[in-house]
Design a protein around this motif. Structure first.
Motif, PDB file in Angstrom:
ATOM      1  N   GLY A  22      -6.430  -3.206  -3.549  1.00  0.00           N
ATOM      2  CA  GLY A  22      -6.632  -3.314  -2.103  1.00  0.00           C
ATOM      3  C   GLY A  22      -5.400  -3.112  -1.254  1.00  0.00           C
ATOM      4  N   MET A  23      -4.305  -2.674  -1.875  1.00  0.00           N
ATOM      5  CA  MET A  23      -3.128  -2.365  -1.062  1.00  0.00           C
ATOM      6  C   MET A  23      -3.411  -1.129  -0.202  1.00  0.00           C
ATOM      7  N   ARG A  24      -2.793  -1.071   0.958  1.00  0.00           N
ATOM      8  CA  ARG A  24      -2.871   0.133   1.792  1.00  0.00           C
ATOM      9  C   ARG A  24      -1.686   1.015   1.396  1.00  0.00           C
ATOM     10  N   VAL A  25      -1.985   2.134   0.752  1.00  0.00           N
ATOM     11  CA  VAL A  25      -0.937   3.031   0.254  1.00  0.00           C
ATOM     12  C   VAL A  25      -0.866   4.240   1.186  1.00  0.00           C
ATOM     13  N   ILE A  26       0.257   4.392   1.865  1.00  0.00           N
ATOM     14  CA  ILE A  26       0.434   5.506   2.794  1.00  0.00           C
ATOM     15  C   ILE A  26       1.393   6.512   2.150  1.00  0.00           C
ATOM     16  N   PHE A  27       0.780   7.527   1.560  1.00  0.00           N
ATOM     17  CA  PHE A  27       1.602   8.557   0.919  1.00  0.00           C
ATOM     18  C   PHE A  27       2.405   9.320   1.980  1.00  0.00           C
ATOM     19  N   MET A  28       3.452   9.979   1.520  1.00  0.00           N
ATOM     20  CA  MET A  28       4.378  10.615   2.460  1.00  0.00           C
ATOM     21  C   MET A  28       3.700  11.684   3.297  1.00  0.00           C
ATOM     22  N   ASP A  29       2.710  12.388   2.746  1.00  0.00           N
ATOM     23  CA  ASP A  29       2.056  13.409   3.572  1.00  0.00           C
ATOM     24  C   ASP A  29       1.283  12.759   4.723  1.00  0.00           C
ATOM     25  N   GLU A  30       0.747  11.568   4.475  1.00  0.00           N
ATOM     26  CA  GLU A  30       0.075  10.853   5.566  1.00  0.00           C
ATOM     27  C   GLU A  30       1.086  10.330   6.592  1.00  0.00           C
ATOM     28  N   VAL A  31       2.246   9.876   6.107  1.00  0.00           N
ATOM     29  CA  VAL A  31       3.312   9.452   7.026  1.00  0.00           C
ATOM     30  C   VAL A  31       3.669  10.611   7.951  1.00  0.00           C
ATOM     31  N   THR A  32       3.794  11.800   7.383  1.00  0.00           N
ATOM     32  CA  THR A  32       4.174  12.973   8.169  1.00  0.00           C
ATOM     33  C   THR A  32       3.108  13.298   9.211  1.00  0.00           C
ATOM     34  N   ARG A  33       1.838  13.189   8.812  1.00  0.00           N
ATOM     35  CA  ARG A  33       0.748  13.470   9.754  1.00  0.00           C
ATOM     36  C   ARG A  33       0.684  12.426  10.863  1.00  0.00           C
ATOM     37  N   MET A  34       0.854  11.139  10.505  1.00  0.00           N
ATOM     38  CA  MET A  34       0.683  10.048  11.474  1.00  0.00           C
ATOM     39  C   MET A  34       1.886   9.880  12.390  1.00  0.00           C
ATOM     40  N   GLY A  35       3.068  10.082  11.842  1.00  0.00           N
ATOM     41  CA  GLY A  35       4.288   9.702  12.546  1.00  0.00           C
ATOM     42  C   GLY A  35       4.614   8.246  12.256  1.00  0.00           C
ATOM     43  N   VAL A  36       5.905   7.919  12.245  1.00  0.00           N
ATOM     44  CA  VAL A  36       6.298   6.593  11.757  1.00  0.00           C
ATOM     45  C   VAL A  36       5.894   5.458  12.704  1.00  0.00           C
ATOM     46  N   GLU A  37       5.744   5.740  13.996  1.00  0.00           N
ATOM     47  CA  GLU A  37       5.340   4.637  14.884  1.00  0.00           C
ATOM     48  C   GLU A  37       3.889   4.233  14.619  1.00  0.00           C
ATOM     49  N   ALA A  38       3.028   5.221  14.355  1.00  0.00           N
ATOM     50  CA  ALA A  38       1.642   4.901  13.987  1.00  0.00           C
ATOM     51  C   ALA A  38       1.596   4.220  12.615  1.00  0.00           C
ATOM     52  N   VAL A  39       2.495   4.619  11.730  1.00  0.00           N
ATOM     53  CA  VAL A  39       2.575   3.960  10.416  1.00  0.00           C
ATOM     54  C   VAL A  39       2.939   2.485  10.602  1.00  0.00           C
ATOM     55  N   ALA A  40       3.868   2.220  11.508  1.00  0.00           N
ATOM     56  CA  ALA A  40       4.254   0.823  11.760  1.00  0.00           C
ATOM     57  C   ALA A  40       3.085   0.026  12.319  1.00  0.00           C
ATOM     58  N   GLU A  41       2.290   0.636  13.195  1.00  0.00           N
ATOM     59  CA  GLU A  41       1.113  -0.049  13.727  1.00  0.00           C
ATOM     60  C   GLU A  41       0.129  -0.389  12.606  1.00  0.00           C
ATOM     61  N   GLU A  42      -0.061   0.577  11.700  1.00  0.00           N
ATOM     62  CA  GLU A  42      -0.941   0.345  10.552  1.00  0.00           C
ATOM     63  C   GLU A  42      -0.387  -0.795   9.679  1.00  0.00           C
ATOM     64  N   ALA A  43       0.920  -0.820   9.502  1.00  0.00           N
ATOM     65  CA  ALA A  43       1.547  -1.887   8.715  1.00  0.00           C
ATOM     66  C   ALA A  43       1.312  -3.245   9.369  1.00  0.00           C
ATOM     67  N   ARG A  44       1.440  -3.309  10.687  1.00  0.00           N
ATOM     68  CA  ARG A  44       1.174  -4.564  11.409  1.00  0.00           C
ATOM     69  C   ARG A  44      -0.258  -5.024  11.206  1.00  0.00           C
ATOM     70  N   ARG A  45      -1.198  -4.052  11.254  1.00  0.00           N
ATOM     71  CA  ARG A  45      -2.614  -4.393  11.072  1.00  0.00           C
ATOM     72  C   ARG A  45      -2.824  -4.985   9.677  1.00  0.00           C
ATOM     73  N   VAL A  46      -2.184  -4.375   8.667  1.00  0.00           N
ATOM     74  CA  VAL A  46      -2.403  -4.801   7.286  1.00  0.00           C
ATOM     75  C   VAL A  46      -1.818  -6.191   7.039  1.00  0.00           C
ATOM     76  N   VAL A  47      -0.602  -6.433   7.492  1.00  0.00           N
ATOM     77  CA  VAL A  47       0.038  -7.719   7.153  1.00  0.00           C
ATOM     78  C   VAL A  47      -0.394  -8.843   8.087  1.00  0.00           C
ATOM     79  N   GLY A  48      -0.861  -8.504   9.279  1.00  0.00           N
ATOM     80  CA  GLY A  48      -1.365  -9.532  10.192  1.00  0.00           C
ATOM     81  C   GLY A  48      -0.277 -10.498  10.647  1.00  0.00           C
ATOM     82  N   ASP A  49      -0.682 -11.740  10.898  1.00  0.00           N
ATOM     83  CA  ASP A  49       0.229 -12.718  11.497  1.00  0.00           C
ATOM     84  C   ASP A  49       0.914 -13.637  10.488  1.00  0.00           C
ATOM     85  N   GLY A  50       0.578 -13.496   9.204  1.00  0.00           N
ATOM     86  CA  GLY A  50       1.125 -14.420   8.209  1.00  0.00           C
ATOM     87  C   GLY A  50       2.522 -14.017   7.754  1.00  0.00           C
ATOM     88  N   PRO A  51       3.183 -14.922   7.008  1.00  0.00           N
ATOM     89  CA  PRO A  51       4.522 -14.627   6.524  1.00  0.00           C
ATOM     90  C   PRO A  51       4.538 -13.360   5.661  1.00  0.00           C
TER      91      PRO A  51
END
Ligand code: MN
Ligand code: MN
Length: 316
Positions: A206-235
């Motif tokens: 269930g990990m969210r795996v963002i391969f480099m080709d997806e990073v390139t398509r999304m751009g790193v700021e959108a990748v960061a938003e996705e990372a925030r969504r995945v980790v949520g508010d917990g430590p």
């Protein structure tokens, strides 16, 4: 000790930055952890690499390169040394450095000591195997979220008889209940493999795996938003493998993979994670023998500074 005395930002006004013993960021060495909020800790260990060694020399070279760092962040204007008391926690003292699992126990104990003292750690490796004992030392019972930036998922299984090689720490961390795979994001994955086991393990758990080709398509700021969504508010722990960068920028690493992040993408990605409740972080796999210009260590020192700015804003 005052906040300002504990920081490295003003030191350059009393002595040029090339002088004196090289500590991380020219911060004071930590004698009593109760005087500090954040410890920068070296983990000079590369006994778990599967191919080219050298990351044991990472902490010393990153300390040297980090003398170039200053205090006020160019985009956020955060000065971490005004927010927190920052010190160099030294290197992990090893009792049996040539025995992998014994070395991991030493790492775990050293980081557990900082946690007990209420000090947040930023570690510099060392090969990526070190993140497993760091997580053992820093977590207590409930799994944490993970932002993992790397060319490799590091969720492979045993290699040549060792379950604790540097390609396996996050598989072991899931098995040991240290990280929550549903709150884990892996960013920058690439490179051909001989089997799909590690990739499959990450996705199957269930990990969210963002391969480099997806990073390139999304751009790193959108990748960061996705990372925030995945980790949520917990430590959340953040682990940054320098081989996530393209070897055009960071060749000084044991397992380089072309087609990776640029330097500015790596900085932008971290800056876009401002506000994530990080409870610790590391920068790993800097191998100075493959870094003739010192540029990889300079990038690692700068990433460490970026992480310091992020962690300094997290309320304890
Ligand atoms: Mn790695
Ligand atoms: Mn890697």
């Amino acid at each position: 000790m005052t906040d300002r005395e504990s920081g490295s930002g003003d030191d350059a006004r009393s002595a040029p930055r090339y002088m004196n013993i090289a500590t991380f960021m020219r911060a004071p060495m930590i004698d009593d952890p109760s005087d500090f909020d954040i410890a920068l800790v070296g983990v000079p260990y590369d006994g778990a690499v599967t191919n080219r060694p050298g990351a044991r020399h990472g902490p010393r070279e990153v300390r040297n390169a980090s003398s170039m760092m200053r205090s006020i962040h160019p985009t956020t204007r955060v000065n971490p040394y005004e927010l927190r008391r920052v010190g160099d926690g030294g290197d992990v003292p090893f009792t049996r450095v040539y025995e992998l699992e014994a070395a991991h126990k030493d790492i775990e104990a050293f980081f557990a000591g900082f946690k007990t003292a209420g000090v947040v750690t930023l570690a510099v490796g060392g090969d990526h195997s070190i993140t497993l004992p760091i997580l053992r030392g820093l977590t207590s019972g409930s799994p944490v979220g993970l932002i993992h930036i790397d060319a490799h998922t590091d969720t492979w299984d045993e290699f040549m008889g060792s379950r604790y090689n540097h390609g396996a720490p996050f598989r072991r961390a899931v098995e040991e209940g240290l990280i929550d795979p549903s709150r884990t994001v892996q960013i920058g994955i690439r490179g051909a493999q001989n089997s799909m086991d590690g990739w499959d393990y990450s996705e199957a758990t269930g990990m969210r795996v963002i391969f480099m080709d997806e990073v390139t398509r999304m751009g790193v700021e959108a990748v960061a938003e996705e990372a925030r969504r995945v980790v949520g508010d917990g430590p959340t722990y953040l682990s940054f493998d320098i081989d996530s960068l393209d070897p055009a920028f960071a060749p000084g690493t044991g397992t380089p993979e072309v087609g990776g992040l640029t330097t500015i993408e790596s900085l932008t990605l971290l800056r876009a994670l401002r506000g994530v409740p990080l409870m610790g972080a590391d920068v790993v796999e800097v191998a100075p023998p493959f870094d003739p210009t010192g540029g990889t260590s300079l990038i690692a020192a700068t990433l460490l500074y970026e992480l310091l700015c992020l962690v300094a804003e997290v309320e304890p």
